[in-house]
Design a protein around this motif. Structure first.
Motif, short mmCIF file in Angstrom:
data_model
loop_
_atom_site.label_atom_id
_atom_site.label_comp_id
_atom_site.label_asym_id
_atom_site.label_seq_id
_atom_site.Cartn_x
_atom_site.Cartn_y
_atom_site.Cartn_z
N UNK A 38 0.82 -1.21 0.00
CA UNK A 38 0.00 0.00 0.00
C UNK A 38 0.86 1.26 0.00
N UNK A 39 2.18 1.09 0.00
CA UNK A 39 3.07 2.25 -0.08
C UNK A 39 2.97 2.94 -1.44
N UNK A 40 2.59 2.19 -2.47
CA UNK A 40 2.50 2.75 -3.82
C UNK A 40 1.14 3.38 -4.11
N UNK A 41 0.12 2.99 -3.36
CA UNK A 41 -1.22 3.50 -3.64
C UNK A 41 -1.72 4.49 -2.60
N UNK A 42 -1.15 4.44 -1.39
CA UNK A 42 -1.57 5.37 -0.34
C UNK A 42 -0.49 6.41 -0.03
N UNK A 43 0.62 5.94 0.54
CA UNK A 43 1.73 6.84 0.88
C UNK A 43 2.98 6.00 1.11
N UNK A 44 4.16 6.50 0.73
CA UNK A 44 5.38 5.71 0.88
C UNK A 44 5.70 5.36 2.33
N UNK A 45 5.23 6.19 3.29
CA UNK A 45 5.50 5.92 4.69
C UNK A 45 4.62 4.84 5.28
N UNK A 46 3.57 4.42 4.56
CA UNK A 46 2.71 3.34 5.03
C UNK A 46 3.39 2.02 4.68
N UNK A 47 4.25 1.56 5.57
CA UNK A 47 5.06 0.37 5.31
C UNK A 47 4.23 -0.88 5.60
N UNK A 48 3.36 -1.21 4.68
CA UNK A 48 2.53 -2.38 4.84
C UNK A 48 2.32 -3.04 3.49
N UNK A 49 2.71 -4.29 3.40
CA UNK A 49 2.52 -5.07 2.19
C UNK A 49 1.97 -6.44 2.54
N UNK A 50 1.88 -7.29 1.53
CA UNK A 50 1.42 -8.64 1.79
C UNK A 50 2.02 -9.61 0.77
N UNK A 51 2.08 -10.87 1.18
CA UNK A 51 2.64 -11.92 0.32
C UNK A 51 1.73 -13.14 0.37
N UNK A 52 1.28 -13.56 -0.80
CA UNK A 52 0.56 -14.82 -0.94
C UNK A 52 1.61 -15.90 -1.21
N UNK A 53 1.79 -16.82 -0.28
CA UNK A 53 2.95 -17.73 -0.28
C UNK A 53 2.74 -19.01 -1.07
N UNK A 54 1.55 -19.25 -1.60
CA UNK A 54 1.25 -20.51 -2.31
C UNK A 54 1.58 -21.69 -1.40
N UNK A 55 2.41 -22.65 -1.88
CA UNK A 55 2.72 -23.85 -1.09
C UNK A 55 3.89 -23.66 -0.13
N UNK A 56 4.37 -22.43 0.02
CA UNK A 56 5.61 -22.22 0.78
C UNK A 56 5.38 -21.49 2.09
N UNK A 57 4.18 -21.61 2.65
CA UNK A 57 3.84 -20.87 3.86
C UNK A 57 4.75 -21.23 5.03
N UNK A 58 5.03 -22.50 5.21
CA UNK A 58 5.82 -22.93 6.38
C UNK A 58 7.18 -22.25 6.40
N UNK A 59 7.88 -22.28 5.28
CA UNK A 59 9.19 -21.66 5.20
C UNK A 59 9.08 -20.13 5.26
N UNK A 60 8.11 -19.57 4.55
CA UNK A 60 7.94 -18.11 4.53
C UNK A 60 7.63 -17.57 5.91
N UNK A 61 6.81 -18.31 6.66
CA UNK A 61 6.44 -17.90 8.01
C UNK A 61 7.67 -17.83 8.92
N UNK A 62 8.57 -18.79 8.78
CA UNK A 62 9.79 -18.81 9.58
C UNK A 62 10.68 -17.61 9.25
N UNK A 63 10.83 -17.34 7.96
CA UNK A 63 11.68 -16.22 7.53
C UNK A 63 11.07 -14.90 7.98
N UNK A 64 9.76 -14.77 7.84
CA UNK A 64 9.08 -13.55 8.28
C UNK A 64 9.29 -13.31 9.77
#
Length: 425
Positions: free
Chosen positions: A270-296
């Motif tokens: 949402x930094x590109x559509x609202x404001x650059x200081x709104x540091x909020x994004x999202x990731x759809x991890x498909x089949x890699x949620x377990x590993x992505x969750x650990x890294x996050x």
């Protein structure tokens, strides 16, 4: 020659792997490159990082500089009153609760709103595969780290934004650059050949309003890309940060909307559509949620609660969509104005992309233009574009530059562009 010209020369040699920079000692010829054909990418060293970061951010700039180099909404197009009013409501309603840790994967109510919004453009996401991230770049880092190991080969679009190149470099990945041109779009044949000759683990691509060209892949091209990926076991990491910003018509589909195999990871911000200081994004991890969750979790367990609650509230009513409609209209107006201005002021032979959304223009100068003199004059004039060299590990785009038109035009900005155009005629 000036010191700046000499320094640029050294940095270019370093970027090509021909020269090595030794701190406090100087520059030295590198070891001979014996097999150029199998060299995937040259090592990008710190001088290049510092130089490119300077050209792609607003750090250390004087207020008098006319910025066309920062890919973010400008102050005059940010919905300041809406954001501040909503934040005040959130603070009043949630009070001290905002000072606590939130769920490391993100606020559940926010995730459901993101999923509902994605369903409008036929992108189906499960709550169990969605991570709330600290912006789009963190989402990309998590995605690549989830599917790749050191020295794995990935494919990226070329030209490609500097931040993506840096993530690949930090993760020590080998890179194959796939042409993404204003004439033919993303080169699917090149990708197909690259996959036949290399064990490509992942592809990072921006199919909707590519940065910097502004081009958009058709549904047929997205489906063809997906077929190639599935055939070769390639994970597609889709950057959809500009997807909400078409100039005309409906919001475009994503590659993910055609995927039934779980081979596409999609991220946005949402930094590109609202404001650059709104540091909020999202990731759809498909089949890699377990590993992505650990890294996050390792990168930081909680994204700012106030940003999560603010965006959730905006998505819960019509506020976000009203802002997007207004923002799209202003961007479309700015895009045409910028194209007309460049056509009027720059010499014949200048090639300008025709974006369909987002807020980036890709410009190629005629061959007879001295690029070093051009950028030196830009600095003297107080105007900043993003040099084409920052969009590749090679020097393939040295005659190009990017223009960002995500803010309202002042007379000062217009005169700055006209001044540069007169100089290079």
């Amino acid at each position: 020659m000036s010191t700046t010209t000499v320094q640029h020369g050294y940095e270019r040699l370093v970027s090509q792997g021909l020269v090595t920079s030794v701190p406090k000692k100087g520059y030295y010829v590198s070891e001979p490159i014996t097999d150029l054909e199998n060299t995937v990418y040259p090592i990008v060293r710190d001088p290049i990082f510092v130089n490119n970061r300077f050209h792609t951010t607003s750090a250390n700039l004087k207020r008098s500089v006319s910025e066309f180099n920062v890919a973010a909404p400008g102050d005059l197009l940010i919905p300041q009153k809406l954001l501040l009013r909503t934040m005040q409501q959130v603070i009043r309603d949630k009070s001290a609760g905002l000072l606590r840790y939130y769920d490391s994967n993100g606020l559940q109510d926010l995730k459901h709103k993101i999923i509902s919004h994605a369903a409008i453009y036929r992108t189906i996401i499960s709550p169990d595969e969605l991570l709330i991230t600290d912006g789009a770049l963190q989402a990309l880092y998590i995605a690549l780290s989830s599917v790749c190991e050191t020295n794995d080969v990935i494919a990226i679009e070329s030209p490609c934004v500097f931040s993506v190149l840096e993530v690949a470099r930090v993760l020590k990945l080998k890179v194959i650059e796939i042409p993404f041109t204003t004439k033919i779009g993303f080169d699917l044949d090149f990708l197909r050949k690259a996959c036949l000759k290399n064990n490509v683990k992942a592809l990072v691509i921006t199919p909707n309003f590519h940065n910097p060209t502004g081009a958009m892949m058709t549904d047929e091209e997205k489906q063809s890309l997906l077929s190639i990926a599935q055939k070769h076991g390639l994970i597609v990491i889709e950057n959809d940060i500009y997807g909400d910003l078409p100039f005309n018509g409906e919001r475009p589909s994503t590659i993910r909307s055609f995927d039934e195999s779980g081979s596409v990871m999609t991220y946005s911000s949402y930094a590109k559509t609202l404001a650059p200081g709104v540091r909020l994004g999202w990731l759809s991890t498909a089949h890699f949620m377990h590993r992505a969750e650990q890294i996050k979790f390792a990168l930081g367990s909680t994204v700012s609660p106030i940003y999560q609650e603010t965006v959730h509230r905006l998505l819960s009513n019509a506020s976000y969509q009203r802002h997007i409609r207004s923002f799209r209209a202003q961007l479309a107006k700015n895009a045409q104005f910028t194209i007309d201005l460049l056509n009027e002021c720059f010499p014949r032979g200048t090639q300008i992309s025709d974006p369909k959304g987002g807020y980036n223009l890709w410009v190629k100068l005629p061959k007879h233009i001295d690029v070093d003199l051009f950028y030196r004059k830009c600095e003297e004039t107080g105007i900043r574009f993003t040099p084409g060299d920052t969009f590749s590990f090679s020097n393939a785009f040295e005659n190009h530059f990017r223009v960002v038109f995500s803010d309202k035009y002042s007379s000062k900005k217009i005169e700055a562009i006209k001044s540069i155009g007169k100089y290079i005629h």
